[in-house]
Design a protein around this motif. Structure first.
Motif, PDB file in Angstrom:
ATOM      1  N   SER A 210       0.826  -1.212   0.000  1.00  0.00           N
ATOM      2  CA  SER A 210       0.000   0.000   0.000  1.00  0.00           C
ATOM      3  C   SER A 210       0.862   1.266   0.000  1.00  0.00           C
ATOM      4  O   SER A 210       0.338   2.379   0.033  1.00  0.00           O
ATOM      5  CB  SER A 210      -0.956   0.010   1.195  1.00  0.00           C
ATOM      6  N   THR A 309       3.381   5.055  12.764  1.00  0.00           N
ATOM      7  CA  THR A 309       2.315   4.594  11.863  1.00  0.00           C
ATOM      8  C   THR A 309       2.921   3.801  10.713  1.00  0.00           C
ATOM      9  O   THR A 309       2.491   2.687  10.390  1.00  0.00           O
ATOM     10  CB  THR A 309       1.545   5.809  11.283  1.00  0.00           C
ATOM     11  N   GLN A 380      -3.724   2.249  10.913  1.00  0.00           N
ATOM     12  CA  GLN A 380      -4.485   2.595   9.701  1.00  0.00           C
ATOM     13  C   GLN A 380      -5.387   3.800   9.939  1.00  0.00           C
ATOM     14  O   GLN A 380      -5.649   4.589   9.033  1.00  0.00           O
ATOM     15  CB  GLN A 380      -5.318   1.399   9.253  1.00  0.00           C
ATOM     16  N   ARG A 383      -3.227   6.779   9.994  1.00  0.00           N
ATOM     17  CA  ARG A 383      -2.907   7.068   8.593  1.00  0.00           C
ATOM     18  C   ARG A 383      -3.993   7.958   7.976  1.00  0.00           C
ATOM     19  O   ARG A 383      -3.702   8.880   7.217  1.00  0.00           O
ATOM     20  CB  ARG A 383      -2.791   5.744   7.816  1.00  0.00           C
ATOM     21  N   THR A 384      -5.237   7.693   8.319  1.00  0.00           N
ATOM     22  CA  THR A 384      -6.340   8.547   7.846  1.00  0.00           C
ATOM     23  C   THR A 384      -6.154   9.972   8.352  1.00  0.00           C
ATOM     24  O   THR A 384      -6.312  10.939   7.602  1.00  0.00           O
ATOM     25  CB  THR A 384      -7.693   7.990   8.346  1.00  0.00           C
ATOM     26  N   ARG A 387      -3.490  11.676   6.335  1.00  0.00           N
ATOM     27  CA  ARG A 387      -4.024  12.061   5.015  1.00  0.00           C
ATOM     28  C   ARG A 387      -4.884  13.318   5.126  1.00  0.00           C
ATOM     29  O   ARG A 387      -4.810  14.214   4.284  1.00  0.00           O
ATOM     30  CB  ARG A 387      -4.894  10.931   4.450  1.00  0.00           C
ATOM     31  N   LEU A 434       2.472   7.425   3.212  1.00  0.00           N
ATOM     32  CA  LEU A 434       1.237   7.099   3.920  1.00  0.00           C
ATOM     33  C   LEU A 434       0.048   7.802   3.268  1.00  0.00           C
ATOM     34  O   LEU A 434      -1.041   7.250   3.175  1.00  0.00           O
ATOM     35  CB  LEU A 434       1.343   7.517   5.399  1.00  0.00           C
ATOM     36  N   ALA A 435       0.271   9.041   2.790  1.00  0.00           N
ATOM     37  CA  ALA A 435      -0.806   9.806   2.165  1.00  0.00           C
ATOM     38  C   ALA A 435      -0.904   9.539   0.667  1.00  0.00           C
ATOM     39  O   ALA A 435      -1.819  10.027   0.012  1.00  0.00           O
ATOM     40  CB  ALA A 435      -0.608  11.296   2.424  1.00  0.00           C
ATOM     41  N   GLY A 436       0.041   8.774   0.121  1.00  0.00           N
ATOM     42  CA  GLY A 436       0.005   8.419  -1.306  1.00  0.00           C
ATOM     43  C   GLY A 436       0.406   9.555  -2.241  1.00  0.00           C
ATOM     44  O   GLY A 436       0.193   9.476  -3.447  1.00  0.00           O
ATOM     45  N   LEU A 437       0.996  10.626  -1.703  1.00  0.00           N
ATOM     46  CA  LEU A 437       1.256  11.842  -2.486  1.00  0.00           C
ATOM     47  C   LEU A 437       2.585  11.763  -3.238  1.00  0.00           C
ATOM     48  O   LEU A 437       3.437  10.952  -2.904  1.00  0.00           O
ATOM     49  CB  LEU A 437       1.280  13.053  -1.541  1.00  0.00           C
TER      50      LEU A 437
END
Lengths: 488, 119
Positions: A210, A309, A380, A383-384, A387, A434-437
């Motif tokens: 992920s 995290t 998780q 993590r939200t 984000r 973690l934020a996918g950025l």
């Protein structure tokens, strides 16, 4: 005069277009350079000279017929030894894959072939991309070209060192928590971690699914744009691949001079950041301010928890992904076994290094039923929160500027006995995964002892072209991308 | 007593650090023999000495997650909301048996050889 092996991919492409050099001549220059410096740098785990010469010859033939595939046709590129290339070794820096040969090509590999790039060799890494110094490779230690007593960063240390020292003009790495951005910073080059889902992970040996993304290394931002253009885009063989419009990154760089709003998170400039690094990055912020950018102080309160995290989620995914190496189907099987259970235990025990074992054990612990809620599920949820922090910040700013690593490169052995200190190397980079950025690291100076310093820019999801543009504005006003290590 | 060295060692926030030293929280310990067995790993003699301490240090660091308020927060499984977009079920080209088995440690008659499992 600048050596040919330090030229950027775009400059080399121009020379190929003008026919002032051929692809075969080019590959020979890089092979010669590699033979000269490799005894000291140790960036490559394997080289296939015959294959690269064959590819270069094919590129020259295409050019003679006027059938050039694109700007990277005939340009050599190095591959981190965790991305599959059919017929080549794929060790992942681990003993457990010592004799493994890839039966297929990764999607990025296929796309590089389609672009005419010449795949030059397999680059060293921390075992399964786990580490920040490349010292966890089961095979060799890669040295930082700026000072051979220092690590090149990690886990894509081989890719960073090879580009830095002129063994290849561009390379691919992978970034799960900073493994492109941190070694690029340590070696004084540029590196990009694209948005999660922009580049297919098919054929990238999974560490933490992920978080993993494949990313490019280069001397400058223009080359990052050229390479990203080739590897980005939807792939139906990766279920997390995103269907998104791919712009012309190189073209957008040419026309974009627009100053933007830059956010500076206070949490990233507090304790733990080296003084010299801080000063150098503050100078970079000042550059942007003077050039019409608005500098806005922001807060990302939950990134204080990014390391715990990340190390919870990542180790959980590692323990699951590395379960496939069981000595039965394709990894190294211990020769001293009598029954099936024995094969699992002995093959894994002999095949994995200590860092892999640490992470598998910690990951198994946080996933075990007694601790699942307290660690994995909780991580998780945090993590939200992380984000959400970024989403809120991007309402007021266009990009975020931060350090890329807490200090310059360190010496061999300095952090090997203290895993937590090694993990803190990633403190400014993991939140981005973690934020996918998307995140990019850009060189911005040198320490007093001559080691590179860099900063990181973080963008909105799928806004790579904005990120490249802001980085490019800094780059063209400075000459750090034209600074090369002096290796006899 | 505030043991700053220990706080630095575990890289704990002050909040967690005080929670531990005021007795409101205990640092966990990993039963390494049990967990290693679950994931089919054994440790070398050297790792027997170093890993347990290192893992407890890391776990102490992870315990900081407990101080974040996550009430009503949904867990993130994937950075973006699109989850598991499956490709269409079209048969494509596949590996030959030889290719699929090219990295098998031991094979015979196009099959992977393993020790007898059922007596």
């Amino acid at each position: 005069m600048e050596e040919l092996f330090f030229k950027s991919a775009e400059e080399l492409a121009q020379m190929l277009t003008q026919k002032s050099i051929s692809a075969v001549e080019l590959i020979q220059i890089f092979l010669k350079r590699t033979r000269a410096v490799e005894p000291k740098i140790q960036a490559f785990l394997s080289l296939d000279e015959e294959k690269s010469l064959r590819q270069a010859k094919a590129s020259d033939e295409r050019r003679a017929k006027g059938q050039v595939f694109g700007p990277l046709d005939g340009i050599p590129i190095g591959m981190k030894d965790i991305i599959a290339e059919k017929g080549q070794p794929l060790t992942c820096g681990s003993k457990i894959l010592e004799h493994y040969i890839s039966p297929y090509d990764a999607t990025v590999t296929e796309r590089l072939y389609e672009a005419g790039a010449v795949l030059f060799g397999r680059l060293n890494l921390d075992e399964f991309a786990m580490g920040s110094s490349t010292e966890n490779s089961a095979y060799q230690k890669t040295h930082n070209p700026w000072n051979l007593e220092y690590v090149p960063g990690g886990s894509s240390g081989g890719s960073a060192a090879a580009v830095c020292v002129g063994e290849v003009p561009i390379a691919l790495g992978s970034d799960t928590g900073g493994s492109v951005r941190q070694p690029a910073t340590c070696c004084g080059i540029t590196g990009l971690k694209p948005t999660y889902g922009l580049v297919s992970r098919y054929g990238l040996s999974a560490m933490a699914s992920s978080l993993d993304q494949i990313g490019p290394f280069a001397h400058n931002v223009i080359d990052l744009a050229l390479l990203l253009q080739v590897i980005a885009g939807y792939d139906d063989r990766d279920s997390t691949s995103c269907k998104t419009e791919i712009p012309n990154y190189r073209q957008l760089l040419k026309n974009d001079r627009q100053p933007r709003r830059i956010g500076v998170p206070k949490e990233y400039f507090s304790e733990g950041l080296d003084g010299e690094v801080r000063q150098t990055i503050e100078n970079a912020i000042e550059f942007y301010r003077k050039n019409g950018y608005s500098i806005i102080n922001i807060s990302l309160p939950n990134i204080l928890y990014a390391i715990p995290t990340y190390y919870t989620i990542m180790t959980a995914e590692v323990s699951s992904n590395l379960a496939r190496f069981d000595g039965i189907r394709y990894s190294r099987r211990s020769p001293k076994t009598t029954n099936a259970l024995d094969i699992y235990f002995k093959s894994r025990t002999e095949g994995f290094g200590s860092e892999a074992k640490r992470r598998i054990i910690l990951g198994t612990y946080v996933l075990s039923s007694d601790h699942l809620d307290a660690y994995y599920i909780r991580a998780q949820k945090v993590r939200t929160r992380i984000r959400e922090d970024f989403a809120r910040a991007f309402e007021a700013v266009d990009v975020i500027l931060s350090p890329a690593s807490p200090a310059t490169a360190f010496k061999f052995g300095e952090k090997m006995d203290d895993p937590l200190q090694m993990y803190l190397e990633d403190i400014y980079t993991v939140a981005v995964n973690l934020a996918g950025l998307p995140g990019i690291s850009i060189p911005c100076g040198f320490s007093k002892v001559g080691l590179p310093i860099g900063f990181q820019l973080i963008g909105r999801a799928f806004h790579e072209s904005e990120l490249l543009s802001v980085a490019h504005q800094f780059e063209i006003a400075h000459d750090f991308y034209r600074c090369f290590p002096n290796m006899a | 007593m505030v043991d700053v060295k220990l706080r630095e060692k575990y890289n704990l926030t002050f909040e967690i650090y005080y929670a531990v030293f005021s007795g409101n929280m205990t640092l966990e310990h990993i039963d390494i023999d049990h967990i290693a067995k679950l994931c089919r790993l054994a440790l070398t003699d050297e790792e027997q000495k170093t890993l347990p301490g290192q893992l407890d240090t890391m776990l102490a660091h992870l315990q900081q997650l407990k101080e974040v308020d996550v009430n009503g927060v949904e867990p993130t499984l994937h950075p973006f909301e699109e989850s598991n977009v499956l490709r269409t079920d079209d048969p494509g080209e596949n590996f030959s048996v030889e290719t699929a088995l090219m990295n098998a440690p031991e094979q015979k008659n196009n099959q992977i050889v393993v020790p007898r499992i059922v007596e």
